[in-house]
Design a protein around this motif. Structure first.
Motif, PDB file in Angstrom:
ATOM      1  N   GLU A  50       0.851  -1.189   0.000  1.00  0.00           N
ATOM      2  CA  GLU A  50       0.000   0.000   0.000  1.00  0.00           C
ATOM      3  C   GLU A  50       0.881   1.232   0.000  1.00  0.00           C
ATOM      4  N   HIS A  51       0.387   2.293  -0.629  1.00  0.00           N
ATOM      5  CA  HIS A  51       1.134   3.547  -0.671  1.00  0.00           C
ATOM      6  C   HIS A  51       0.161   4.700  -0.898  1.00  0.00           C
ATOM      7  N   THR A  52       0.327   5.753  -0.152  1.00  0.00           N
ATOM      8  CA  THR A  52      -0.526   6.943  -0.279  1.00  0.00           C
ATOM      9  C   THR A  52       0.202   8.012  -1.085  1.00  0.00           C
ATOM     10  N   THR A  53      -0.512   8.584  -2.064  1.00  0.00           N
ATOM     11  CA  THR A  53       0.009   9.667  -2.885  1.00  0.00           C
ATOM     12  C   THR A  53      -0.994  10.823  -2.836  1.00  0.00           C
ATOM     13  N   PRO A  54      -0.635  11.982  -3.367  1.00  0.00           N
ATOM     14  CA  PRO A  54      -1.599  13.086  -3.424  1.00  0.00           C
ATOM     15  C   PRO A  54      -2.808  12.795  -4.318  1.00  0.00           C
ATOM     16  N   TRP A  55      -2.698  11.790  -5.208  1.00  0.00           N
ATOM     17  CA  TRP A  55      -3.760  11.489  -6.164  1.00  0.00           C
ATOM     18  C   TRP A  55      -4.573  10.251  -5.791  1.00  0.00           C
ATOM     19  N   GLY A  56      -4.311   9.666  -4.632  1.00  0.00           N
ATOM     20  CA  GLY A  56      -5.061   8.497  -4.203  1.00  0.00           C
ATOM     21  C   GLY A  56      -4.198   7.501  -3.448  1.00  0.00           C
ATOM     22  N   HIS A  57      -4.870   6.506  -2.889  1.00  0.00           N
ATOM     23  CA  HIS A  57      -4.194   5.472  -2.100  1.00  0.00           C
ATOM     24  C   HIS A  57      -4.128   4.190  -2.922  1.00  0.00           C
ATOM     25  N   TYR A  58      -2.909   3.688  -3.134  1.00  0.00           N
ATOM     26  CA  TYR A  58      -2.655   2.499  -3.940  1.00  0.00           C
ATOM     27  C   TYR A  58      -2.661   1.255  -3.060  1.00  0.00           C
ATOM     28  N   HIS A  59      -3.288   0.191  -3.551  1.00  0.00           N
ATOM     29  CA  HIS A  59      -3.338  -1.100  -2.847  1.00  0.00           C
ATOM     30  C   HIS A  59      -2.961  -2.193  -3.840  1.00  0.00           C
ATOM     31  N   ASP A  60      -2.238  -3.208  -3.377  1.00  0.00           N
ATOM     32  CA  ASP A  60      -1.947  -4.380  -4.206  1.00  0.00           C
ATOM     33  C   ASP A  60      -1.998  -5.607  -3.314  1.00  0.00           C
ATOM     34  N   SER A  61      -2.749  -6.590  -3.733  1.00  0.00           N
ATOM     35  CA  SER A  61      -2.890  -7.839  -3.002  1.00  0.00           C
ATOM     36  C   SER A  61      -2.694  -8.984  -3.987  1.00  0.00           C
ATOM     37  N   PHE A  62      -1.884  -9.987  -3.617  1.00  0.00           N
ATOM     38  CA  PHE A  62      -1.639 -11.094  -4.528  1.00  0.00           C
ATOM     39  C   PHE A  62      -1.496 -12.389  -3.743  1.00  0.00           C
ATOM     40  N   SER A  63      -1.564 -13.501  -4.458  1.00  0.00           N
ATOM     41  CA  SER A  63      -1.253 -14.800  -3.869  1.00  0.00           C
ATOM     42  C   SER A  63      -0.370 -15.558  -4.848  1.00  0.00           C
ATOM     43  N   GLY A  64       0.500 -16.409  -4.311  1.00  0.00           N
ATOM     44  CA  GLY A  64       1.415 -17.194  -5.126  1.00  0.00           C
ATOM     45  C   GLY A  64       2.821 -16.662  -5.047  1.00  0.00           C
ATOM     46  N   ASP A  65       3.594 -16.966  -6.081  1.00  0.00           N
ATOM     47  CA  ASP A  65       4.968 -16.480  -6.189  1.00  0.00           C
ATOM     48  C   ASP A  65       5.317 -16.364  -7.666  1.00  0.00           C
ATOM     49  N   ILE A  66       6.556 -16.094  -7.984  1.00  0.00           N
ATOM     50  CA  ILE A  66       6.971 -15.859  -9.362  1.00  0.00           C
ATOM     51  C   ILE A  66       6.596 -17.013 -10.291  1.00  0.00           C
ATOM     52  N   ARG A  67       6.486 -18.224  -9.746  1.00  0.00           N
ATOM     53  CA  ARG A  67       6.163 -19.402 -10.568  1.00  0.00           C
ATOM     54  C   ARG A  67       4.717 -19.418 -11.033  1.00  0.00           C
ATOM     55  N   THR A  68       3.786 -18.970 -10.177  1.00  0.00           N
ATOM     56  CA  THR A  68       2.364 -18.876 -10.531  1.00  0.00           C
ATOM     57  C   THR A  68       1.690 -17.945  -9.531  1.00  0.00           C
ATOM     58  N   HIS A 124      -6.709  -6.398 -12.557  1.00  0.00           N
ATOM     59  CA  HIS A 124      -6.536  -7.814 -12.231  1.00  0.00           C
ATOM     60  C   HIS A 124      -5.330  -8.323 -13.021  1.00  0.00           C
ATOM     61  N   TYR A 125      -4.510  -9.151 -12.390  1.00  0.00           N
ATOM     62  CA  TYR A 125      -3.359  -9.711 -13.094  1.00  0.00           C
ATOM     63  C   TYR A 125      -3.115 -11.151 -12.664  1.00  0.00           C
ATOM     64  N   HIS A 126      -2.470 -11.901 -13.543  1.00  0.00           N
ATOM     65  CA  HIS A 126      -2.087 -13.276 -13.238  1.00  0.00           C
ATOM     66  C   HIS A 126      -0.963 -13.707 -14.179  1.00  0.00           C
ATOM     67  N   GLY A 127      -0.212 -14.708 -13.760  1.00  0.00           N
ATOM     68  CA  GLY A 127       0.866 -15.165 -14.613  1.00  0.00           C
ATOM     69  C   GLY A 127       1.756 -16.175 -13.938  1.00  0.00           C
ATOM     70  N   GLY A 128       2.938 -16.363 -14.510  1.00  0.00           N
ATOM     71  CA  GLY A 128       3.907 -17.302 -13.961  1.00  0.00           C
ATOM     72  C   GLY A 128       4.863 -17.815 -15.012  1.00  0.00           C
ATOM     73  N   LEU A 129       5.541 -18.894 -14.666  1.00  0.00           N
ATOM     74  CA  LEU A 129       6.524 -19.496 -15.555  1.00  0.00           C
ATOM     75  C   LEU A 129       5.864 -20.131 -16.766  1.00  0.00           C
ATOM     76  N   ILE A 130       6.570 -20.118 -17.872  1.00  0.00           N
ATOM     77  CA  ILE A 130       6.132 -20.793 -19.090  1.00  0.00           C
ATOM     78  C   ILE A 130       7.039 -22.005 -19.278  1.00  0.00           C
ATOM     79  N   LYS A 131       6.442 -23.156 -19.423  1.00  0.00           N
ATOM     80  CA  LYS A 131       7.218 -24.400 -19.574  1.00  0.00           C
ATOM     81  C   LYS A 131       6.750 -25.147 -20.812  1.00  0.00           C
ATOM     82  N   ASP A 132       7.673 -25.860 -21.440  1.00  0.00           N
ATOM     83  CA  ASP A 132       7.326 -26.711 -22.589  1.00  0.00           C
ATOM     84  C   ASP A 132       6.643 -27.971 -22.106  1.00  0.00           C
TER      85      ASP A 132
END
Length: 151
Positions: free
Chosen positions: A107-125, A143-151
């Motif tokens: 979370e971070h407060t700026t003059p233009w609004g308060h930013y929030h980020d919540s996630f679950s997982g890690d770099i892999r997924t 909304h975002y999602h992602g992770g490792l790409i494997k063959d």
């Protein structure tokens, strides 16, 4: 994983939040930002502005190894606009990247609004949600999602 994470943080810090110049896009009507260092390349390709959809891909030796998809929008256009959201996001994410992280409940407060980020997982997924509130009202979300790409 550590090397990949460090590259992703550095690429993110040196692209959108650093107002990096856009390059010639590989897809019609897209905006594209690239960052490259040694064997790694980062490409952020997105469509739209106020409401937008995009994908970040990291390549190692020319092979896609990690990606993240995202969709963001202004919820209350009568109260808030893309320029304000961009200021909040750039300032907040710059601070987050300085900590050496990019996936972190934050979370971070700026003059233009308060930013929030919540996630679950890690770099892999992972899945996550970021939003901005102004005077206790949610005015932007992504909304975002992602992770490792494997063959």
């Amino acid at each position: 994983m550590t090397e990949l994470k460090h590259f992703i943080v550095k690429a993110k810090a040196n692209s959108y939040v650093n107002n990096a110049p856009k390059c010639l896009p590989s897809r019609q009507d897209a905006h594209e930002i690239q960052f490259q260092e040694e064997r790694y390349q980062y490409v952020d390709s997105y469509f739209g502005g106020t409401d937008f959809l995009g994908q970040e891909v990291v390549y190692l030796d020319g092979k896609a190894v990690w990606a993240m998809n995202y969709y963001g929008r202004i919820i209350t256009p009568s109260l808030y606009d893309g320029e304000q959201a961009g200021k909040v996001i750039c300032q907040s994410l710059s601070l987050l990247y300085q900590s050496g992280e990019f996936l972190k409940n934050f979370e971070h407060t700026t003059p233009w609004g308060h930013y929030h980020d919540s996630f679950s997982g890690d770099i892999r997924t992972f899945t996550g949600y970021e939003w901005i509130t102004l005077q206790e009202e949610k005015v932007y979300e992504l909304h975002y999602h992602g992770g490792l790409i494997k063959d």
